[in-house]
Design an enzyme around this catalytic site. Sequence first.
Site, PDB file in Angstrom:
ATOM      1  CE  LYS A  74      -9.666  38.398 -69.479  1.00  0.00           C
ATOM      2  NZ  LYS A  74      -9.473  37.220 -68.454  1.00  0.00           N
ATOM      3  NE  ARG A 130      -4.420  32.004 -64.701  1.00  0.00           N
ATOM      4  CZ  ARG A 130      -5.615  33.357 -65.468  1.00  0.00           C
ATOM      5  NH1 ARG A 130      -5.316  33.624 -66.501  1.00  0.00           N
ATOM      6  NH2 ARG A 130      -6.720  33.883 -64.555  1.00  0.00           N
TER       7      ARG A 130
HETATM    8  C1  LIG Z   1     -10.298  36.594 -68.271  1.00  0.00           C
HETATM    9  C2  LIG Z   1     -10.817  36.042 -67.184  1.00  0.00           C
HETATM   10  C3  LIG Z   1     -12.289  35.368 -67.431  1.00  0.00           C
HETATM   11  C4  LIG Z   1     -12.981  36.016 -68.055  1.00  0.00           C
HETATM   12  O1  LIG Z   1     -13.232  34.824 -69.402  1.00  0.00           O
HETATM   13  P1  LIG Z   1     -13.509  34.305 -70.573  1.00  0.00           P
HETATM   14  O2  LIG Z   1     -12.951  33.383 -71.626  1.00  0.00           O
HETATM   15  O3  LIG Z   1     -13.348  35.707 -71.456  1.00  0.00           O
HETATM   16  O4  LIG Z   1     -15.113  34.394 -70.456  1.00  0.00           O
HETATM   17  C5  LIG Z   1     -12.888  34.565 -65.865  1.00  0.00           C
HETATM   18  N1  LIG Z   1     -12.329  35.223 -64.871  1.00  0.00           N
HETATM   19  C6  LIG Z   1     -10.485  35.258 -64.871  1.00  0.00           C
HETATM   20  C7  LIG Z   1     -10.033  35.095 -63.387  1.00  0.00           C
HETATM   21  C8  LIG Z   1      -9.958  35.633 -65.990  1.00  0.00           C
HETATM   22  O5  LIG Z   1      -8.998  36.267 -65.706  1.00  0.00           O
END
Ligand SMILES: *Cc1c(COP(=O)(O)O)cnc(C)c1O
Length: 360
Positions: A39, A132
């Site tokens: 993402k 969250r």
């Molecule tokens: C964005 C996200 C991740 C990945 O996080 P990074 O900091 O990019 O490694 C993993 N789990 C969830 C639920 C996320 O929203």
Amino acid sequence: MNEKSYPRLICHLNRLRQNAAAVTERCRRSGIQVAAVVKGANGQHEIAECVAKCGCAQIASSRLSQLERLRDLGLPTMLIRVPMPSEIARLVRGCDYSLESDLSVIERIDEECARQNRTHSVILMADLGDLREGWWNRGELIEAAVRTESLPHVHLAGVGTNLGCYGAIVPTAEKMEELASLAEDVEAAVGRKLEIVSGGSSTTFPLIERGELPKKINHLRIGEMILVNYDFPQEWGLKHMDYLSTSVFVLQAEVLECRVKPTFPQGEIFVDAFGRKPEFEDRGMQIRALLGIGGLDMGTTMRLIPRDGSIRIIGCSSDHTIVESSRMLTPGEILEFDISYSELLLASSAADVTIEYRDD
Ligand SMILES: *Cc1c(COP(=O)(O)O)cnc(C)c1O
């Protein structure tokens, strides 16, 4: 003349590959599968394709629209934002795994699976304090797991947690023990082992490096460490991560003008382009340049890090960035910057930022 458009985001695929392989290999040695989270780079196909070949188990994103474009990579896809009830039909059609935090949504996924004659795997999320997504009450999560196990089309793949996002809670060994013990309780309740115990994101990785991650945790969802390892090691107190490149992405912006100007605005000071009352320090006349990049491209450009040490970012508006320079620059000159994760997230999906892939 070969006209290039700016701003330009250069993605060095060779460095990306090196990071993805290093992370998945280190995780593999500790018995951990990696969902590569794309993402942060808007799920760009070239980027996901490159990462997909580096040993990860799933390709993950918070956005279904990105995962739908990545079905052809041949890897299972994982939605890591709990789904909107309005997108369940698309979820079942375009996605193999999802993180879940509401039993009624899981039941609707099961009904949709029946309609589409498909199965879908879910990971039940436990909120361990970051506040969250996820069940807050352990008993309710276990009940939801038992109910999910009884559904004919939804597969209970495991449990997981997310930390370090809203509440900025550090994934400590204690938090991971809590998740491990929850996983054991769910296993006892459903009478079988779970495939996935997902211990979080990049912020959990330091526990592997320190050998503190409980054996029961066998999955991480990692984006930032693979894509932008720039501010990560410092923030998390890690020193020996030189096996990761900090410059997978380089941002280029073009100089529009350069002049010697005062540092203190002349006239009556009111509010700036964003309605804020700014404060200025008078440092006399300085060399200042204007760049063709601004907030519209990434929210703010103030966090960009100039690669040329003689350049300093002074201000930004929607379409411009003002820098101070110790030498005169010329219009058309290209300046390079390191970019942090939150700015990459926006820049990689901005309409006017061109992405260029290099593999050298
Ligand atoms: C964005 C996200 C991740 C990945 O996080 P990074 O900091 O990019 O490694 C993993 N789990 C969830 C639920 C996320 O929203």
